[in-house]
Motif scaffolding. Structure first.
Motif: not given
Length: 304
Positions: A213-214, A239-242, A279-282
């Motif tokens: 996801d990133a 960078f991520s779309l979410n 990357t999911t939690r940022g």
């Protein structure tokens, strides 16, 4: 007043109608035979095709390889099933994004193909990519043989394209060169983000890492030649779309490696040590690694 429909088909009106039909037929034939945009061709299998790479990443029974185009083989029989080519261009690298495949060409084009029916989904041109793949004018470039140039270009193509295929969200592919990065949504090729480094700085495609996801891209800002100044602090762009983009402050020589589908181990030198970015939690995970812990085969034990 009576109406006679046969009057509309008088000899004087039949000739123009026939002429119109001829013009329409000629136009349809010209449309059918016009060259495909971007030189696209799908060809049947041929015994004399010799792929230049041994990359394999195909759904089902497909074994996909590159050179000179995208070549599809049967995993079961080894038979060459079909080729996707572009006139005047050579495929250098391919990578799967979910069930689709992204192909990097030597002219700086990136193409998405659905291997299930070998249909072209979209083309995107990345400014500066072709020049960076060729490495013209760089130290040692003039001394390379043609085969070495091809291998060098294929290596750069492989590190330039970073796929992120989160099954729960939009998949995307990021293309990274030292002077530009661009992120395209896979389902339609839409440009979702792009960035250039600050003046005097460059991105480092070779140290880029991606998860589902990133994508994480190191940024390097060396001192001006002859200035005697120390290298500026490094950094990693996320960078991520979410989720909103992020910037990680790191040393200039940071190294990264994906641990799983959403966690990246970041080696930030002997003082900071190794830590993990989710990357999911940022956000950074806590208690991951120490100043003396190098990359390990197993993922670090981290507090959640």
């Amino acid at each position: 007043m009576s109406f006679n429909p046969l009057r509309s088909l008088s000899p004087r009106s039949v000739l123009p109608a026939a002429a119109v039909l001829l013009v329409l037929a000629a136009g349809a034939a010209a449309h059918a035979n016009r060259p495909q945009p971007f030189g696209d061709q799908v060809l049947p299998g041929a015994a004399d095709v010799s792929p230049v790479g041994a990359q394999s990443a195909g759904p089902g029974d497909l074994d996909l390889q590159v050179g000179p185009g995208l070549e599809a083989y049967s995993k079961t029989t080894g038979a060459h099933l079909w080729s996707y080519r572009r006139d005047g261009s050579t495929a250098l690298h391919q990578t799967m994004i979910g069930t689709n495949v992204a192909v990097v060409w030597d002219d700086g084009m990136v193409t998405s193909v659905d291997p299930a029916d070998h249909s072209v989904r979209w083309h995107r041109s990345v400014p500066g990519l072709a020049d960076w793949l060729r490495a013209d004018g760089e130290p040692g470039a003039a001394d390379r043989t043609e085969e070495q140039r091809r291998q060098f270009a294929a290596h750069r193509a492989a590190i330039a394209v970073q796929p992120s295929a989160d099954p729960k969200a939009d998949a995307f592919v990021t293309v990274v060169t030292p002077g530009l990065l661009m992120g395209f949504r896979d389902r339609d090729g839409d440009l979702r983000f792009n960035s250039r480094p600050p003046a005097g700085c460059t991105f480092d495609p070779a140290r880029t890492a991606h998860t589902d996801d990133a994508v994480l891209i190191p940024r390097v800002c060396p001192p001006a030649p002859g200035s005697g100044a120390r290298p500026l602090p490094g950094g990693v762009m996320v960078f991520s779309l979410n989720a909103p983009g992020n910037f990680l402050n790191t040393g200039p020589d940071v190294e990264m490696r994906a641990l799983d589908s959403h966690r990246v181990a970041i080696e930030d030198g002997p003082v900071i040590g190794t830590w993990v970015y989710d990357t999911t939690r940022g956000a950074r995970e806590s208690n991951c690694g120490t100043a003396t812990a190098p990359f390990a085969v197993a993922a670090p034990t981290c507090e959640r």
